[in-house]
Design an enzyme around this catalytic site. Sequence first.
Site, PDB file in Angstrom:
ATOM      1  N   GLY A  60       0.829  -1.202   0.000  1.00  0.00           N
ATOM      2  CA  GLY A  60       0.000   0.000   0.000  1.00  0.00           C
ATOM      3  C   GLY A  60       0.857   1.242   0.000  1.00  0.00           C
ATOM      4  O   GLY A  60       2.055   1.183   0.302  1.00  0.00           O
ATOM      5  N   CYS A  91       5.303  -6.151   1.445  1.00  0.00           N
ATOM      6  CA  CYS A  91       5.664  -4.733   1.516  1.00  0.00           C
ATOM      7  C   CYS A  91       4.987  -4.076   2.730  1.00  0.00           C
ATOM      8  O   CYS A  91       5.338  -4.362   3.868  1.00  0.00           O
ATOM      9  CB  CYS A  91       5.305  -4.031   0.212  1.00  0.00           C
ATOM     10  N   TYR A  92       3.977  -3.202   2.519  1.00  0.00           N
ATOM     11  CA  TYR A  92       3.270  -2.589   3.642  1.00  0.00           C
ATOM     12  C   TYR A  92       2.693  -3.665   4.555  1.00  0.00           C
ATOM     13  O   TYR A  92       2.670  -3.509   5.784  1.00  0.00           O
ATOM     14  CB  TYR A  92       2.153  -1.688   3.112  1.00  0.00           C
ATOM     15  N   HIS A 180       7.794  -7.168  -3.905  1.00  0.00           N
ATOM     16  CA  HIS A 180       6.541  -7.595  -4.554  1.00  0.00           C
ATOM     17  C   HIS A 180       6.783  -8.830  -5.418  1.00  0.00           C
ATOM     18  O   HIS A 180       7.261  -8.713  -6.549  1.00  0.00           O
ATOM     19  CB  HIS A 180       5.989  -6.460  -5.415  1.00  0.00           C
ATOM     20  N   GLU A 182       4.562 -10.588  -6.821  1.00  0.00           N
ATOM     21  CA  GLU A 182       3.487 -10.748  -7.801  1.00  0.00           C
ATOM     22  C   GLU A 182       3.766 -10.071  -9.141  1.00  0.00           C
ATOM     23  O   GLU A 182       3.077 -10.339 -10.133  1.00  0.00           O
ATOM     24  CB  GLU A 182       2.163 -10.214  -7.232  1.00  0.00           C
ATOM     25  N   GLY A 236     -23.528  -6.985 -26.394  1.00  0.00           N
ATOM     26  CA  GLY A 236     -22.787  -7.332 -27.600  1.00  0.00           C
ATOM     27  C   GLY A 236     -21.370  -7.746 -27.293  1.00  0.00           C
ATOM     28  O   GLY A 236     -20.618  -8.149 -28.181  1.00  0.00           O
ATOM     29  N   VAL A 238     -18.388  -9.915 -24.812  1.00  0.00           N
ATOM     30  CA  VAL A 238     -18.158 -11.285 -24.348  1.00  0.00           C
ATOM     31  C   VAL A 238     -18.824 -11.529 -23.000  1.00  0.00           C
ATOM     32  O   VAL A 238     -19.466 -12.566 -22.783  1.00  0.00           O
ATOM     33  CB  VAL A 238     -16.646 -11.562 -24.251  1.00  0.00           C
ATOM     34  N   ASP A 239     -18.691 -10.582 -22.087  1.00  0.00           N
ATOM     35  CA  ASP A 239     -19.143 -10.789 -20.709  1.00  0.00           C
ATOM     36  C   ASP A 239     -20.642 -11.064 -20.622  1.00  0.00           C
ATOM     37  O   ASP A 239     -21.079 -12.049 -20.017  1.00  0.00           O
ATOM     38  CB  ASP A 239     -18.790  -9.576 -19.850  1.00  0.00           C
ATOM     39  N   SER A 240     -21.437 -10.179 -21.215  1.00  0.00           N
ATOM     40  CA  SER A 240     -22.884 -10.364 -21.124  1.00  0.00           C
ATOM     41  C   SER A 240     -23.335 -11.590 -21.905  1.00  0.00           C
ATOM     42  O   SER A 240     -24.286 -12.274 -21.514  1.00  0.00           O
ATOM     43  CB  SER A 240     -23.615  -9.113 -21.624  1.00  0.00           C
ATOM     44  N   LYS A 389     -11.439 -11.372 -16.994  1.00  0.00           N
ATOM     45  CA  LYS A 389     -11.845 -11.504 -18.391  1.00  0.00           C
ATOM     46  C   LYS A 389     -11.365 -12.811 -19.028  1.00  0.00           C
ATOM     47  O   LYS A 389     -12.125 -13.499 -19.714  1.00  0.00           O
ATOM     48  CB  LYS A 389     -11.329 -10.309 -19.187  1.00  0.00           C
TER      49      LYS A 389
END
Length: 534
Positions: A60, A91-92, A180, A182, A236, A238-240, A389
Amino acid sequence: MDVQRVKSDLVLILDFGSQYTHLITRRIRALSVFSLCISGTSPLKSITDLNPRVIILSGGPHSVHAPNAPTFEDGFVDYVEKNGVYVLGICYGLQLIVQRLGGEVMVGEKHEYGRMEIVVERACGLFGNKAVGDKQAVWMSHGDEVAKLPDGFEVVARSQQGLVAAVEDLSRRFYGLQYHPEVTHSPQGMETLRYFLFDVCGINAEWKMEDVLTEELKVIQAIVGPDDHVICALSGGVDSAVAATLVHKAIGERLHCVFVDNGLLRYKERERVMETFEKHLHLPVTCVDATVQFLSKLKGVTDPEMKRKIIGKEFICIFDDFSEELGQKLGKQPVYLVQGTLYPDVIESCPPPGSGRDHSHTIKSHHNVGGLPKDMKLKLIEPLKLLFKDEVRVLGKILNVPEGFLKRHPFPGPGLAVRILGDVTEGNALDILRQADEIFIQSIKDAKLYDSIWQAFVVLLPGNTVGVQGDQRTYGRAVALRAVTSQDGMTADWYDFEHKFLDDVARKICNNVRGINRVVQDITSKPPSTIEWE
């Protein structure tokens, strides 16, 4: 997925505001381990209800010495010790562990930012697969440093400057990394996370998209009554489409999809999308033309957040009206509204300062998560809200959604309203943008680059710019080309086109779109920018 039904091996990330927090979640899921991210200042009950096997405290921007610095609730340490929960501070998060358990953190005389080298001092715990003296490059970003460790803790690695880089208390299951792991700038970071989760914590890598599908079908069928009808808002994208296909599989013909043409769609988007829905996805879809309704409400509006709120409200009004009409036909009012909200939408639309998460900031709001009116009649179903996604695309493949559709670039809920800086109804701004965007996207497809790019589009810039066209002085619009690569939309790098490609696209746009005389490229990564402009 209902997080309450995750029975074991949950890795819970407590977010203390780092720009990399989402990456921790994503990296762990890449290891086939389910992870969730919640606020670092969440009530202890929010943590205990989830029953995590491992808790990771994120980095953070704060100092533990700062007034009102974010921290976990009293009782957190007792809870994790009594329940055998493994805790890793990054880290934090490391500094918070040290301070709260009786150690000391001080403002560092030697700040460490960027790439640094660390040396392993103890081959145990976090570095049980390393030898004493092993070195590795890591990514640091801190100004404070650990001055004194709490009782029971040992230093297991130091930086090249001699500062504490990793600590652990094996008996109490507390671990900490000052860097970090990640980020890709820590090349062995994923190896460290993998070893920590599997070898130290004993986590099982058993989380799969097939499990998500099975779980979501059960959840939807449990929520939606046997006679209830559901509306799905199809954009229209991908998600929906995946969300609709999932719900359709769960409840069949009691799903009623609606596609709204809000006047903010891309070139021939309405025709192309409806054809895909009907011929390939075989979903029951009603198209509502609401162009006049949306554009009349947006006339004169230039503030991006106001645009989003207006668009969100109008969408819900349309869904409510559609629901009323459908209810009259069915003799039974629809109860639920399905949306394709994703986990990045939830993360980036976190509550603003003053709402209990004042160490985080709202990055965006839109009708999926940030623009819903309080008096909305329909109840929400968001079956993808814990997925990224790329995970949605995997789920879509399992559901037999056509691959060509799954590869479509994301398109924002507010449509072209967030790609026109200013009033979307001014002049012929929408037509200009549609034409320029179509040229850009088609050029990308012709060059066979579409699948290598996460998202590409054109932005219409405000004001006019001087140009020379046909030996005459022109006063036209400027557009910006935006194309990025990404894995999940949470971070992104700009796509490095060849100069000839950019030259060809700029010439095509200026020669074929009346009103444009200048083309520029956006070469900003995310962060510091977002992918969309507004």
